[in-house]
Scaffold this motif. Structure first.
Motif, PDB file in Angstrom:
ATOM      1  N   TYR B 207       0.867  -1.180   0.000  1.00 60.34           N
ATOM      2  CA  TYR B 207       0.000   0.000   0.000  1.00 60.34           C
ATOM      3  C   TYR B 207       0.900   1.225   0.000  1.00 60.34           C
ATOM      4  CZ  TYR B 207      -3.814  -3.040   1.626  1.00 60.34           C
ATOM      5  OH  TYR B 207      -4.759  -4.032   1.748  1.00 60.34           O
ATOM      6  N   VAL B 208       0.430   2.288  -0.611  1.00 57.55           N
ATOM      7  CA  VAL B 208       1.183   3.543  -0.565  1.00 57.55           C
ATOM      8  C   VAL B 208       0.336   4.574   0.158  1.00 57.55           C
ATOM      9  CG1 VAL B 208       2.272   5.383  -1.884  1.00 57.55           C
ATOM     10  CG2 VAL B 208       2.408   3.021  -2.702  1.00 57.55           C
ATOM     11  N   LEU B 209       0.953   5.185   1.151  1.00 57.14           N
ATOM     12  CA  LEU B 209       0.270   6.158   1.991  1.00 57.14           C
ATOM     13  C   LEU B 209       0.814   7.543   1.645  1.00 57.14           C
ATOM     14  CD1 LEU B 209      -1.733   5.865   4.396  1.00 57.14           C
ATOM     15  CD2 LEU B 209       0.239   5.695   5.903  1.00 57.14           C
ATOM     16  N   ALA B 210      -0.070   8.526   1.483  1.00 61.44           N
ATOM     17  CA  ALA B 210       0.374   9.904   1.276  1.00 61.44           C
ATOM     18  C   ALA B 210      -0.560  10.821   2.046  1.00 61.44           C
ATOM     19  CB  ALA B 210       0.369  10.260  -0.208  1.00 61.44           C
ATOM     20  N   ASN B 211       0.003  11.652   2.861  1.00 62.19           N
ATOM     21  CA  ASN B 211      -0.785  12.600   3.660  1.00 62.19           C
ATOM     22  C   ASN B 211      -1.954  11.947   4.381  1.00 62.19           C
ATOM     23  OD1 ASN B 211       0.849  14.779   2.811  1.00 62.19           O
ATOM     24  ND2 ASN B 211      -0.261  14.756   0.858  1.00 62.19           N
ATOM     25  N   GLY B 212      -1.712  10.787   4.935  1.00 69.07           N
ATOM     26  CA  GLY B 212      -2.735  10.155   5.747  1.00 69.07           C
ATOM     27  C   GLY B 212      -3.813   9.444   4.971  1.00 69.07           C
ATOM     28  N   ARG B 213      -3.593   9.241   3.668  1.00 64.86           N
ATOM     29  CA  ARG B 213      -4.580   8.512   2.859  1.00 64.86           C
ATOM     30  C   ARG B 213      -3.872   7.441   2.052  1.00 64.86           C
ATOM     31  NH1 ARG B 213      -6.657  13.698   2.727  1.00 64.86           N
ATOM     32  NH2 ARG B 213      -8.811  13.798   3.478  1.00 64.86           N
ATOM     33  N   ILE B 214      -4.563   6.300   1.861  1.00 68.30           N
ATOM     34  CA  ILE B 214      -4.020   5.270   0.976  1.00 68.30           C
ATOM     35  C   ILE B 214      -4.253   5.732  -0.461  1.00 68.30           C
ATOM     36  CG2 ILE B 214      -4.218   2.877   0.196  1.00 68.30           C
ATOM     37  CD1 ILE B 214      -3.280   2.799   2.990  1.00 68.30           C
ATOM     38  N   VAL B 215      -3.178   5.902  -1.216  1.00 70.07           N
ATOM     39  CA  VAL B 215      -3.339   6.399  -2.584  1.00 70.07           C
ATOM     40  C   VAL B 215      -3.112   5.320  -3.629  1.00 70.07           C
ATOM     41  CG1 VAL B 215      -2.843   8.812  -2.061  1.00 70.07           C
ATOM     42  CG2 VAL B 215      -0.952   7.252  -2.554  1.00 70.07           C
ATOM     43  N   LEU B 216      -2.479   4.227  -3.242  1.00 71.39           N
ATOM     44  CA  LEU B 216      -2.232   3.132  -4.178  1.00 71.39           C
ATOM     45  C   LEU B 216      -2.223   1.834  -3.401  1.00 71.39           C
ATOM     46  CD1 LEU B 216       0.811   4.066  -6.461  1.00 71.39           C
ATOM     47  CD2 LEU B 216      -1.461   3.381  -7.242  1.00 71.39           C
ATOM     48  N   ALA B 217      -2.671   0.771  -4.072  1.00 71.79           N
ATOM     49  CA  ALA B 217      -2.572  -0.544  -3.454  1.00 71.79           C
ATOM     50  C   ALA B 217      -2.432  -1.566  -4.555  1.00 71.79           C
ATOM     51  CB  ALA B 217      -3.821  -0.828  -2.619  1.00 71.79           C
TER      52      ALA B 217
END
Ligand SMILES: Nc1ncnc2c1ncn2[C@@H]1O[C@H](COP(=O)(O)OP(=O)(O)OP(=O)(O)O)[C@@H](O)[C@H]1O
Ligand SMILES: [Mg+2]
Lengths: 294, 239
Positions: B207-217
């Motif tokens: 999973y990729v997290l950016a600014n407190g949100r999952i942006v990619l999985a």
């Protein structure tokens, strides 16, 4: 001449033993939650009174029953104080915690004064007070020897507990990293409660011995508490070995000052020693530098 | 249902929200990598799972049971071990004492030698240094100790927070080899990393997290090929 030197040394050892029993609680609590528990001197006082009330309630209660019982009851009070007064402030500003501790101390002093009265009391002598001849002509009293011996035994038991048991290991780990202790599956609150319990129980032993050797009054914890605190700082607060070393050192200096200089200079010398030592070794004799982040 | 499921999790530090409703699932036996830049919220996620941080919204389920309201030590006894950022070893305790504390919640039946065998087999260097204070270990050895402690808790899931941080490339390889081996023996792993290249090599999914949100999985291969991941975390290598 030799006789008086030996008597002075024994007096110093007895006083040092009482200091050490109190200083250990200061140092252990500081080691775990970085609190200088300024109520601790009053827990020492309370321990003496609990012992006094026990022997008053059940006359003829022997010391081997009274002392463990008083230590247990004082341990419960120590845990109660931590639970009620300190726990919720653990992550608050340190000053709030220190002021709370001072408040708890004043509360305990006044509680005892109200319930038992302000006058000094003598604990009934429960230790054998015969004399033993060490060698030609030099005699020592049995109670003094016993107080020193039992105190040292308690310190050895504490050392073994802290270094040889899993709970003791956890107590040392709390000083290093509280979060990580919890990540080992350890209930941090329980470890801290045990720390308070042990510190309070040892202080109670000190209070009872003090009452045997001298007398007890509701304010005795103030002077003795400060002295034991100084001893803990001299030894290196957070260090158990340091607290014991600092206590005997301070008592030795005090007794020698009274014997060979003047009793008026006792406190001046004690505080002077503290200042001098802290100038030379800011972390105390056995202090670990990384422990001092106040 | 996954072994560990994070559903709509939000965490705030005071008034600053660090996680905005993230969803994440880890199945039994997987290595799942959680990637993201500095401050993305990776450590916050792990600290919420181990209950060092309270969470405002959402839920975390382990084997279907909610972790909400549990104190951190109970989470460990359920079988979740968290190796925190910075390793969290006890520097004044010996290596052996560090390992021993991690057995707090489990049975210690059998000989001491057998108890520590799996850790010492994986990290022979810890056995050589078992009597020395953990604070005197090198950074790599400290990371091994942190992993060893997690093993000693007898966990089913390990949460690893940047185990490669501050280590030389050789040591990073060694640590990642160990993680793979721990996983091969049946422990599920949630691996937080900034070193996305290494992490995606051993992970099954990520999973990729950016600014407190999952942006990619996606699967590790998909993420390793993804242009956005390449640009952000793998350096700008074309192709
Ligand atoms: N104790 C704290 N108090 C206030 N804000 C915090 C605290 N810890 C983290 N934050 C903030 O929460 C956000 C997420 O932090 P977090 O530590 O989870 O990031 P991270 O992804 O682990 O970053 P890094 O890769 O640098 O470790 C950041 O904006 C950070 O500044
Ligand atoms: Mg982080």
């Amino acid at each position: 001449m030799l006789d008086t030197v030996i008597q002075q040394l024994l007096n110093a050892a007895q006083l040092g033993a009482v200091y050490a029993l109190i200083a250990l609680g200061y140092t252990m609590v500081y080691g775990t939650i970085r609190l200088i528990n300024f109520a601790h001197g009053d827990i020492f006082m309370l321990g003496g009174y609990i012992g006094f009330l026990l022997v008053t309630a059940v006359s003829g209660m022997p010391l081997v029953v009274m002392m463990p019982l008083a230590m247990l009851l004082t341990a419960l009070v120590g845990m109660l104080i931590e639970r009620v007064a300190y726990r919720r402030l653990r992550n608050a500003q340190r000053m709030s915690l220190v002021i709370t501790a001072l408040g708890v101390g004043i509360f305990l002093e006044n509680l005892v004064r109200l319930l038992v009265g302000p006058q000094a009391r003598q604990l009934p002598a429960q230790l054998p007070n015969g004399v033993v001849e060490l060698f030609n002509g030099v005699v020592v009293t049995e109670d003094k020897i016993l107080i020193i011996f039992i105190s040292l035994a308690l310190m050895v038991i504490l050392w073994l507990f802290v270094h040889r048991t899993l709970m003791g290991t956890a107590m040392r780990a709390v000083a290093d990293n509280k979060d990580a202790v919890q990540l080992m599956g350890i209930n941090l609150n329980m470890v801290i409660a045990v720390t308070f319990a042990i510190g309070s129980a040892l202080a109670a032993a000190g209070g009872i011995f003090f009452g045997q050797a001298y007398s007890i009054d509701p304010y005795m914890g103030i002077d003795l508490g400060w002295k034991a605190f100084i001893a803990a700082v001299i030894g290196g607060i957070g260090s158990i070995e340091g607290a014991v070393l600092g206590s005997f050192l301070l008592a030795g200096v005090e007794v020698l000052t009274v014997a060979y200089l003047s009793s008026n200079m006792k406190n001046g010398i004690a505080f002077g020693l503290l200042i001098l030592l802290l100038l030379l070794r800011p972390n105390g004799i056995m202090g670990r530098p990384e422990l001092k982040k106040v | 249902m996954g072994l560990l499921e994070i559903r709509g999790l939000s965490v705030a530090y005071g008034s600053i929200k660090a996680l905005h409703g993230i969803d994440l699932r880890i199945d039994e036996g997987e290595i799942v990598s959680l990637l993201g830049a500095n401050g993305a919220g990776k450590s916050t996620t792990l600290r919420a799972v181990s209950r060092l941080l309270p969470f405002a919204e959402g839920d975390i389920l382990f084997q279907g049971t909610s972790l909400a309201g549990l104190p951190p030590h109970r989470v460990v006894s359920l079988g979740i071990a968290h190796v925190p950022e910075g390793r969290g070893i006890f520097p004044s305790l010996t290596v052996l004492e560090n390992l021993k504390l991690a057995t707090w919640t489990r049975s210690r039946k059998g000989s001491a030698a057998a108890l520590y065998r799996p850790v010492f087999d994986l990290f022979p260097r810890l056995e050589e240094r078992k009597s020395q204070p953990a604070g005197t270990l090198s950074g790599g050895e400290q990371q091994m100790l942190a992993l060893g402690r997690a093993m000693m808790t007898d966990c089913r899931v390990m949460l690893l927070d940047e185990p490669s941080m501050g280590l030389s490339p050789i040591l990073v390889k060694e640590v990642f080899r160990a993680i793979r081996e721990i996983n091969a023996k049946g422990t599920t792993v949630l691996l937080v990393e900034q070193n996305a290249g290494m992490a995606l090599k051993i992970a099954h999914r990520g999973y990729v997290l950016a600014n407190g949100r999952i942006v990619l999985a996606g699967s590790a291969e998909e993420l390793a090929r993804d242009q956005r991941v390449k640009e952000a975390y793998l350096g700008n290598r074309a192709g």
